[in-house]
Design a protein around this motif. Structure first.
Motif, mmCIF file in Angstrom:
data_model
loop_
_atom_site.group_PDB
_atom_site.id
_atom_site.type_symbol
_atom_site.label_atom_id
_atom_site.label_comp_id
_atom_site.label_asym_id
_atom_site.label_seq_id
_atom_site.Cartn_x
_atom_site.Cartn_y
_atom_site.Cartn_z
ATOM 1 N N LYS A 110 10.016 -15.845 74.699
ATOM 2 C CA LYS A 110 10.143 -14.882 75.790
ATOM 3 C C LYS A 110 11.561 -14.892 76.351
ATOM 4 O O LYS A 110 12.198 -15.945 76.449
ATOM 5 C CB LYS A 110 9.162 -15.218 76.912
ATOM 6 C CG LYS A 110 7.701 -15.100 76.497
ATOM 7 C CD LYS A 110 7.339 -13.656 76.286
ATOM 8 C CE LYS A 110 5.858 -13.520 75.950
ATOM 9 N NZ LYS A 110 5.520 -12.168 75.527
ATOM 10 N N ALA A 111 12.020 -13.712 76.747
ATOM 11 C CA ALA A 111 13.373 -13.598 77.301
ATOM 12 C C ALA A 111 13.538 -14.487 78.528
ATOM 13 O O ALA A 111 14.595 -15.102 78.723
ATOM 14 C CB ALA A 111 13.675 -12.145 77.664
ATOM 15 N N SER A 112 12.508 -14.589 79.364
ATOM 16 C CA SER A 112 12.611 -15.399 80.584
ATOM 17 C C SER A 112 12.884 -16.867 80.255
ATOM 18 O O SER A 112 13.677 -17.530 80.929
ATOM 19 C CB SER A 112 11.343 -15.262 81.425
ATOM 20 O OG SER A 112 10.204 -15.600 80.650
ATOM 21 N N ASP A 113 12.249 -17.378 79.198
ATOM 22 C CA ASP A 113 12.477 -18.767 78.801
ATOM 23 C C ASP A 113 13.885 -18.956 78.236
ATOM 24 O O ASP A 113 14.557 -19.958 78.506
ATOM 25 C CB ASP A 113 11.450 -19.205 77.752
ATOM 26 C CG ASP A 113 10.030 -19.196 78.311
ATOM 27 O OD1 ASP A 113 9.871 -19.416 79.531
ATOM 28 O OD2 ASP A 113 9.094 -18.950 77.525
ATOM 29 N N LEU A 140 16.510 -17.133 78.934
ATOM 30 C CA LEU A 140 17.484 -17.016 80.006
ATOM 31 C C LEU A 140 17.681 -18.330 80.745
ATOM 32 O O LEU A 140 18.787 -18.667 81.155
ATOM 33 C CB LEU A 140 17.039 -15.919 80.994
ATOM 34 C CG LEU A 140 17.325 -14.486 80.566
ATOM 35 C CD1 LEU A 140 16.642 -13.504 81.505
ATOM 36 C CD2 LEU A 140 18.829 -14.227 80.541
ATOM 37 N N LEU A 141 16.594 -19.069 80.889
ATOM 38 C CA LEU A 141 16.706 -20.406 81.508
ATOM 39 C C LEU A 141 17.608 -21.309 80.682
ATOM 40 O O LEU A 141 18.445 -22.036 81.228
ATOM 41 C CB LEU A 141 15.330 -21.043 81.674
ATOM 42 C CG LEU A 141 14.414 -20.415 82.736
ATOM 43 C CD1 LEU A 141 13.042 -21.061 82.704
ATOM 44 C CD2 LEU A 141 15.031 -20.562 84.134
#
Length: 201
Positions: A189-192, A194-195
């Protein structure tokens, strides 16, 4: 890089009016191109429509000007993807927008294509740093006009150091993105991711 490439990229994502395209260039795409005028957007749309890359439909609005909504055609999509995934020749200045414009439409590329683009940019910029970072920056002056050599040297060295810091930071961010793309599992996932990118700062 042509305005048509950016407009096709936006239309590849979703149909848009000329106003929508101008709004994109003023907001999300403001660093991809300088000061695009509405007349330039409509002129480019006209050329692209004549070439068969886009078509439009008219939405009638009571009491207001009719709105034209533009859609990319199959031919237009081919032209866009040929530009996006075709050979990338880095410009002299890393601040020029061609590389960023391609990354802005990364969703239309595979991970391997993005990595290839990143590698081309990284190789070029590393070679530039190696060639120019420690060059002899002294310049001969032979002028009849008043010339403050100390002031010129001060500003020139400030500009050189500022540019060095900027390209170093740029390379660091490119390398961080490359590392995340290489190590990320398929379907991440993009959110992961980005972290991970933020942790790389």
């Amino acid at each position: 890089m042509k305005l048509e490439s950016i407009l096709l990229g936006v239309l590849a994502r979703h149909p848009s009016t000329g106003y929508d395209l101008k709004k994109y260039l003023d907001t999300h795409g403001r660093f991809l191109r300088s000061n695009t005028q509405m007349s330039q957007v409509y002129r480019s749309l006209g050329k692209m429509e004549s070439s068969g890359w886009v078509i439009h439909t008219v939405q009638q609005r009571a009491g207001a000007t009719d709105a034209k909504t533009y859609r990319i055609t199959d031919e237009g999509m081919t032209v866009f993807l040929d530009w996006l995934t075709g050979p990338y020749i880095p410009p002299t200045r890393f601040q020029d927008p061609d590389f960023g414009a391609r990354l802005a439409f990364a969703g239309f590329m595979t991970r391997e294509q993005v990595l290839r683009l990143l590698d081309t940019e990284l190789t070029t910029r590393r070679e530039q740093v190696a060639r120019y970072r420690f060059r002899d920056r002294r310049e001969a002056v032979d002028t009849s006009a008043p010339f403050d050599e100390d002031l010129a040297t001060l500003v020139g060295e400030w500009a050189h150091e500022s540019g060095a810091r900027a390209i170093d930071a740029y390379l660091e961010r490119l390398e961080a993105l490359r590392s995340v793309l290489l190590d990320a599992p398929e379907g991440a996932k993009a959110s992961d991711l980005l972290l991970l990118l933020r942790d790389a700062r």
